[in-house]
Each structure stands twice: as C-alpha cells, then as structure tokens.
Write an enzyme that holds these catalytic residues in place. Structure first.
Site, PDB file in Angstrom:
ATOM      1  CG  ASP A  32     -54.447  83.805 -65.185  1.00  0.00           C
ATOM      2  OD1 ASP A  32     -53.927  83.352 -66.210  1.00  0.00           O
ATOM      3  OD2 ASP A  32     -55.512  84.467 -65.348  1.00  0.00           O
TER       4      ASP A  32
ATOM      5  CB  SER B 114     -63.484  86.550 -73.199  1.00  0.00           C
ATOM      6  OG  SER B 114     -63.277  85.732 -72.146  1.00  0.00           O
TER       7      SER B 114
ATOM      8  CG  ASN C  97     -55.509  81.885 -70.438  1.00  0.00           C
ATOM      9  OD1 ASN C  97     -55.365  80.619 -70.513  1.00  0.00           O
ATOM     10  ND2 ASN C  97     -54.607  82.623 -69.696  1.00  0.00           N
TER      11      ASN C  97
ATOM     12  CG  ASP D 227     -61.798  86.000 -65.558  1.00  0.00           C
ATOM     13  OD1 ASP D 227     -62.770  85.498 -65.033  1.00  0.00           O
ATOM     14  OD2 ASP D 227     -61.030  86.571 -65.032  1.00  0.00           O
TER      15      ASP D 227
HETATM   16  P1  13P Z   1     -60.388  87.398 -71.126  1.00  0.00           P
HETATM   17  O1  13P Z   1     -60.423  88.832 -70.384  1.00  0.00           O
HETATM   18  O2  13P Z   1     -60.522  87.789 -72.579  1.00  0.00           O
HETATM   19  O3  13P Z   1     -61.413  86.302 -70.448  1.00  0.00           O
HETATM   20  O4  13P Z   1     -58.881  86.663 -70.784  1.00  0.00           O
HETATM   21  C1  13P Z   1     -58.816  85.760 -69.535  1.00  0.00           C
HETATM   22  C2  13P Z   1     -57.096  85.970 -69.341  1.00  0.00           C
HETATM   23  O5  13P Z   1     -56.321  86.023 -70.460  1.00  0.00           O
HETATM   24  C3  13P Z   1     -56.765  85.286 -68.156  1.00  0.00           C
HETATM   25  O6  13P Z   1     -55.497  85.138 -67.913  1.00  0.00           O
HETATM   26  O1  G3H Z   2     -56.072  88.109 -66.738  1.00  0.00           O
HETATM   27  C1  G3H Z   2     -56.773  88.354 -65.935  1.00  0.00           C
HETATM   28  C2  G3H Z   2     -57.985  87.627 -65.514  1.00  0.00           C
HETATM   29  O2  G3H Z   2     -59.116  87.873 -66.026  1.00  0.00           O
HETATM   30  C3  G3H Z   2     -57.908  87.510 -64.220  1.00  0.00           C
HETATM   31  O3  G3H Z   2     -58.272  88.824 -63.469  1.00  0.00           O
HETATM   32  O4  G3H Z   2     -56.735  89.680 -61.669  1.00  0.00           O
HETATM   33  O5  G3H Z   2     -59.285  90.605 -61.891  1.00  0.00           O
HETATM   34  O6  G3H Z   2     -58.645  88.045 -61.361  1.00  0.00           O
HETATM   35  P1  G3H Z   2     -58.370  89.378 -61.895  1.00  0.00           P
HETATM   36 ZN    ZN Z   3     -54.307  86.631 -69.188  1.00  0.00          ZN
END
Ligand code: 13P
Ligand code: G3H
Ligand code: ZN
Length: 310
Positions: free
Chosen positions: A83, A215, A255, A257
């Site tokens: 990612d 999200s 996506n 997270d």
């Molecule tokens: P959220 O922060 O909305 O979960 O998005 C996650 C994301 O785009 C990871 O690449």
């Molecule tokens: O796009 C961002 C994702 O939520 C990943 O977050 O870079 O803190 O692991 P992170």
């Molecule tokens: Zn992202």
C-alpha cells in the site's frame, strides 16, 4: 490455493457488480480477523501492507502471517499488496519478497514524473508476475466547502487518467474524488465527485479503479472509544451508501484501514476499563480480533456485496 494477483479478482468483481475489500494488516490478530471473515463469507480479499506496517512488524513476519492465513483459508483467493509504495526500491523489495501486487504512489510528483516512475515499476513487476496499482490526483484533506476550482486542481483529471493508463500499462488506478485517509474526512456534509468518477470510468472502462480513504468511521466504534476514555470527537467517514454507489462505476478495490483501527481500539479500551485487574493480552486482543472479524464481515456482505463470489 497460493497467494494470487488481483487480476482475476477484479475481472470477476467488475462483471459481478461487487468490489473487493483491501484491508491493511499490521499484526497477527488483524490478519486473522480479516481472513476469517472473508473465509466465512467465501469472498476474495486483499491484505495490504504499508511502508509503516513493514517498518513496524518486519517484512518477513508479515509475509509469513499472510502465508499462514492462506494455508488456513485454502478456499479463498488472497492477494498480498504493498500500500502506497513511494519508491522503485520499496516496490522491488516487495516484489522480490513474495508480494503479488504493489502500489507505486507517485501522486505527489508531476504528471510526467509519476508516469516515468510508474512505468519503471510496471516493467519490473510484470516481468515477475506481479500487478501494479498507481495513483493520479490528490486525496482531499478535511477542508470545508472545497471550491470547484480547487476540486479540479486536486481531483483526478479524466483525460489525464486515460493518458496515464495508456502510457504506463498500469493494472489498476487509484483516483481522487473527495475521499481522504483517516478518521476526519469531511467537516460538513460528505461529498464525493461521482460525475468525475463516471467520466473516468467511461474513458477507461477496462481499468479497475481503486478508492482509497474509504472507511466509514463507524459510529458504533467511535462512540465506544469516546465512552471509554478516547478523545476522537467529530470523526466522520464516507457513508456506506456512497461506497455502494462508487462500486457501480468501476471501483473494484475499496481500501479500509481506519475502520479496523477503530474497531480494535474500541474493544481494547472497553476491556481495559471494565476489567482493570486483568493483564493477559489475550483477554483483550481476542475480543479485538472478533470485533475486526464482525466489522469486516459487515463490509464484505452489506457494503461491498462480495459474499459467495468464489
Ligand atoms: P482509510 O483511512 O479511510 O481507512 O483509508 C485507508 C487507505 O486508503 C489505505 O491505503
Ligand atoms: O493509507 C494509509 C493507511 O491507512 C496506512 O497507514 O502508513 O500509518 O500504516 P500507515
Ligand atoms: Zn490509501
């Protein structure tokens, strides 16, 4: 089955009118919660690892955890995806190290530099049987009332998207239509530029599109966090109805997270407050894993429409 790329997943999703969930993984409980949910619902799933996740948990640990999930869930297709890779070297390291999909995110660079770096990653990835996601446009911040001019400057330009895909040969494209990362996506009314999405999709109908920052920031978890000592007032995400709508216009990968983080944190906060004398991590990581599983089931079944799609 072994780890797969996203090629077949996206083709089936596109034809079947659903989207594949891409969930960020950082530790064992998160991998287990997500894959148990996908396994029960007989849905494909993408497990994605950020640069930060790799720095936190270590490349090998994450790959081995995902390989364990593949063994435990032999029926479902699972892809392992990088990612927001920010360099050729990081993408190469993941390609060489067992990932089946990588994202090169050069969206902060100029159009030409984004194309050049994406092409370099595509060339190496394709030579190694790995697929590539790139990004064009900038995810919005939490600005209020973003003007039409500002929108055009930040959001993905449809004509550029077409040229970008043609010149890079990229397998999927992340686009900017108003979402952003994290728990504070909109100050006022949620807004996504669906007209722009439709136009992009009509120009590159064969290209699977990716929605980052997807999200919903589920009320239940925000409220539980705040009830048990958290301080995340005013958090707001993308309404589920908008995610469903987006999947009608080429969005094949969604996506998520932040919703995992909130589900996990809400359960841990509750347990620690309600049971102050407990100190066995399994007592709170177990319920946190269950909360992730239920939340991911809800996404796959009720939002992405991806149940029973094997
Ligand atoms: P959220 O922060 O909305 O979960 O998005 C996650 C994301 O785009 C990871 O690449
Ligand atoms: O796009 C961002 C994702 O939520 C990943 O977050 O870079 O803190 O692991 P992170
Ligand atoms: Zn992202």
């Amino acid at each position: 089955m072994p780890l797969v790329t996203t090629t077949e997943m996206f083709k089936k999703a596109y034809n079947g009118g659903y989207a594949v969930g891409a969930f960020n993984v950082n530790n064992m409980e998160i991998v287990q919660g997500i894959t148990e949910a996908a396994g029960e619902l007989k849905s494909p799933v993408i497990l994605q690892v950020s640069k930060g996740a790799r720095a936190y948990a270590n490349h090998t640990y994450l790959v081995k955890l995902v390989e364990a999930a593949v063994i435990e869930n032999p029926e479902i297709p699972i892809a392992l995806h990088l990612d927001h890779g920010d360099s050729f070297e990081l993408c190469k390291s993941c390609i060489d190290g067992g990932f089946t999909s990588v994202m090169i995110d050069a969206s902060s660079k100029s159009f030409e530099d984004n194309i050049a770096l994406t092409k370099q990653v595509v060339e190496y990835a394709h030579a190694h049987g790995v697929v590539v996601e790139a990004e064009l446009g900038k995810l919005a911040g939490v600005e209020d009332n973003i003007s039409v001019d500002e929108r055009s400057a930040k959001f993905t330009d449809p004509a550029e998207a077409q040229e970008f895909v043609e010149r890079t040969g990229v397998d999927s494209l992340a686009i900017a239509i108003g979402t952003s990362h994290g728990a504070y996506k909109f100050k006022g009314e949620p807004y996504l530029d669906f007209e722009r999405l439709k136009e992009i999709h009509s120009l590159i109908p064969e290209t699977p599109l990716v929605l980052h920052g997807a999200s919903t920031v589920l009320r239940e978890f925000v409220d539980r966090c705040n009830e048990y000592g958290g301080q995340i007032p005013g958090a707001q995400g993308v309404p589920e109805e908008m995610i469903r709508e987006a999947t009608k216009y080429g969005i094949c990968k969604v996506n998520i997270d932040t919703d995992l983080r909130l589900a996990m944190t809400a359960e841990i906060r509750r347990f620690l407050i309600e049971s102050p004398s407990e100190f066995d991590p399994r007592k709170y990581l177990g319920p946190a894993r269950d909360a992730i599983q239920r939340m991911v089931q809800h996404k796959i079944r009720d939002v992405l429409n991806a149940s029973n799609t094997l």
